[in-house]
Design a protein around this motif. Structure first.
Motif, short mmCIF file in Angstrom:
data_model
loop_
_atom_site.label_atom_id
_atom_site.label_comp_id
_atom_site.label_asym_id
_atom_site.label_seq_id
_atom_site.Cartn_x
_atom_site.Cartn_y
_atom_site.Cartn_z
N LEU A 281 0.82 -1.21 0.00
CA LEU A 281 0.00 0.00 0.00
C LEU A 281 0.85 1.26 0.00
N TRP B 82 -13.61 -4.61 8.50
CA TRP B 82 -12.98 -3.46 7.84
C TRP B 82 -11.71 -3.90 7.12
N ALA B 83 -10.87 -4.69 7.81
CA ALA B 83 -9.63 -5.17 7.20
C ALA B 83 -9.94 -6.02 5.96
N ARG B 86 -11.00 -3.75 3.09
CA ARG B 86 -9.83 -3.00 2.61
C ARG B 86 -8.92 -3.90 1.77
N GLN B 89 -10.39 -4.46 -1.58
CA GLN B 89 -10.46 -3.24 -2.37
C GLN B 89 -9.08 -2.75 -2.81
N HIS B 90 -8.09 -2.84 -1.94
CA HIS B 90 -6.84 -2.14 -2.20
C HIS B 90 -5.65 -3.04 -2.51
#
Lengths: 368, 303
Positions: A281, B82-83, B86, B89-90
């Motif tokens: 990231l 949430w993790a 994420r 998505q990322h």
């Protein structure tokens, strides 16, 4: 007798490697949750084998677990094929049922005998040093160590001998079928290898943590490389490192070894998600930021070029106007202008911005 | 005394029955939306992810107050989801691997904390491991009240936002095009699922709680094509499984509650999949056989 600590570390490393080998293919084929389902669902098979063999029996355990795995996989596929529910619901319906059946049997018939529900969840790798393999009176060392070493060899042979076939059917099942390899056969072979590995690792690390050892190292490696061979090697190393570090942490704070190994795996994965050079990231954010600045710089040059030698040129080249027209914040506009000044694309003249020779050339190349 | 009269007079039995009925109703209703969105397995990741939260809440407060542990569970379950979102998505990790990673990594960390707590010489900790497979027999009136308050809030929110949740479940892109804030509705749904799971942790445990979202919804789907009816049926099935599982488990002291609840649920789900009118597999097979016979007769007559 082997030092118990050494026996635990060695067993942990071997389990990690045995699990990581099929793990790479499970992750790439999007079968991670199938592996989760299998590792839970083998429990009733192991219990049934324990019951039939009247005690812990290695071979019976393997057979019972393999049977349970086959039943689970076929049930999930049959339920999903009825189209009455999604594939995820089919998985979520079958494996909790199998696992509940297993834990029910364990608590009803075997409580405090040899199996208990805590061991089912996170195993007892702590005790590997105490169960030794005896062959014709010779003590060959911890049995679990032998089992995992054999599984490592089987999995290495599986991945090594069928590497080309597995690779092709993973990335292009259609082509694999057209070339005469059977993707279905490979699918079931992989399922078999996964369940046999899960059974072997089950007593040491329990049902839930087997999945961690299969999936997390492979996913970690997946974020570090684009090469399948490297991915497999990295995932074995990641798993082995976690086994060693996890043992150290567990000794330090006096907690479950398997829990510690998986915690280390999670931390390693998190670090790679953040800092992997290719797919991390941080690297991604920096790449995006570089592109944003580059694009803004180019917009600035084209804007100045567009209004060069025209009425209102000076007004167009004011910082305040730039932030309004290009919709930049004042800080960002200043930053871009400074970057452009640094790179000698523009100069300041009487308080407004003028393109240099370099800047003009770049701008005309951009709009050409 | 029969079990029915005991149900109303015996303190433990009343708590157990009420608590497991509550968890069944709430997880049944919310499971419908999760299953229709094909997100049933998110509940699995979430429930496993709740374990470290329970342990951390205990380590921080040193008390086993149900509401505090529930809060810890909710926070870490939420972080887990949430993790998960994420990651999908990322990064290039796909959903199934992300589920497996979150589920097992959080659970492993939870086991580390749980064993750390239980191996300290700490007399107060006994019972924390009951959150693994659940133990309905130890439910107190305080537990049931906490569950009831949370459950009522969740059900009222479902009723108020029924239209929004419905459109999200069936066609989220259409919902977005109509101007619904799908992110907000999704957030609401996720939060409500967190609540449903937290309510069940004490009774069913982190390991099997996710099945209480999926089972009632799949069973209810077999009997109806209407969402409101499906929700009501799922609530009924969930309560039925919860109460019968809990009663079986406390009638034999050694049985943990979670597996018994899930086995009862499996029986209901299996019956529905096979025998529900119209969508049941058995009726489909009968119909198929009848068509085949008709075709064969027709062919024979035409010869």
């Amino acid at each position: 007798m082997m030092d118990p600590g050494l026996a635990i570390i060695l067993t942990g490393v071997l389990i990690s490697i045995a699990c990581a080998l099929p793990g790479a293919f499970l992750v790439l084929r999007k079968m991670a949750m199938m592996a989760d389902a299998i590792s839970h669902a083998i429990l009733p098979g192991i219990v049934a084998a324990y019951f039939l063999a009247r005690g812990p029996d290695l071979l019976a355990g393997f057979l019972g677990a393999a049977a349970a795995a086959v039943i689970t996989v076929s049930l999930i596929e049959a339920l999903a094929n009825t189209r009455k529910m999604g594939g995820d619901s089919a998985i979520g319906l079958v494996f909790p049922a199998m696992f509940a059946l297993g834990t029910f049997l364990v608590s009803k018939y075997f409580a405090n005998v040899h199996l208990d529900n805590d061991a089912v969840l996170y195993g007892n790798i702590e005790f590997v040093g105490f169960e030794n393999m005896l062959v014709m009176g010779f003590n060959l060392g911890p049995q679990a160590l032998w089992v995992m070493a054999i599984l490592c060899v089987i999995n290495l042979l599986f991945v090594g001998l069928l590497f080309k076939e597995l690779k092709l059917s993973t990335f292009d099942p259609g082509l694999a079928a057209a070339l005469g390899f059977s993707p279905v056969l490979l699918h079931y072979l992989l399922m078999t290898v996964t369940s046999v590995t899960a059974v072997g690792a089950f007593t040491a690390v329990g049902a839930v943590l087997v999945v961690a050892l299969m999936i997390i190292p492979a996913a970690t490696a997946y974020l570090l490389t684009d090469d399948l061979k490297q991915m497999i090697v990295i995932s074995c190393l990641v798993g082995a490192l976690a086994a060693v570090l996890g043992y150290g942490i567990a000794r330090l704070i006096n907690a479950s070894v398997s829990g510690a190994i998986v915690t280390v795996l999670g931390v390693q994965f998190l670090l790679v998600v953040l800092f992997s050079p290719a797919h991390g990231l941080v690297a991604k954010a920096r790449r995006l930021e570089r592109q944003r600045v580059q694009f803004a710089l180019q917009s600035l040059l084209v804007h100045l070029h567009h209004h060069e030698a025209q009425v209102g040129e000076e007004h167009e080249a004011e910082l305040r106007h730039l932030s309004a027209e290009l919709r930049w914040t004042r800080d960002f506009a200043e930053r871009i202008v400074n970057t452009a000044l640094d790179r000698n694309y523009i100069v300041r003249q009487n308080g407004h911005l003028v393109l240099t020779q370099d800047g003009r050339q770049l701008a005309s190349r951009l709009i050409a | 005394m029969s079990i029915f009269t005991e149900l109303f007079t015996d303190y433990t039995l009343r708590n157990v029955a009420l608590g497991s009925a509550l968890l069944g109703v709430v997880s049944g209703v919310l499971g419908c939306f999760a299953v229709l969105r094909r997100q049933g397995l998110i509940g699995d990741a979430l429930a496993h992810a709740a374990l470290p939260g329970i342990c951390i809440a205990y380590l921080l407060t040193g008390a086993k107050t149900p509401l505090v542990l529930m809060l810890g569970a909710a926070v870490s379950g939420w972080i887990g989801v949430w993790a998960l979102l994420r990651l999908v998505q990322h990064t290039r990790i796909k959903e199934d691997a992300a589920l497996g990673i979150v589920l097992s990594a959080f659970f492993g960390f939870g086991i580390l904390l749980l064993t750390f707590i239980s191996r300290r010489n700490d007399a107060n900790q006994a019972g924390l491991d009951k959150y693994l497979f659940g133990q309905a027999a130890t439910l107190t009136t305080g537990d049931v009240e906490a569950m009831a308050v949370l459950g009522m809030i969740a059900l009222v929110l479902v009723a108020v936002f029924f239209k929004e949740l419905k459109i999200l479940a069936f066609d989220s892109e259409f919902a977005a095009s109509l101007g619904f804030n799908t992110h907000a509705i999704n957030l609401l749904l996720t939060t409500l699922i967190v609540v449903a799971i937290v309510i069940g942790l004490r009774t069913v445990g982190v390991v099997l709680m996710a099945a209480m979202l999926i089972g009632p919804a799949v069973a209810a789907r077999q009997w109806t094509n209407k969402l409101s009816v499906m929700c009501a049926l799922a609530a009924l099935f969930g309560a039925l499984a919860g109460v019968s599982g809990a009663l079986i488990s406390i009638s034999e002291s050694r049985l943990p509650t979670g597996p018994m609840v899930i086995l009862s649920m499996t029986v209901i789900a299996a019956f529905s999949v096979f025998f529900a009118p119209a969508r049941g597999l058995v009726w489909e097979w009968v119909q198929l056989a009848r068509h085949r016979a008709q075709l064969r007769r027709g062919l024979a007559a035409g010869k």
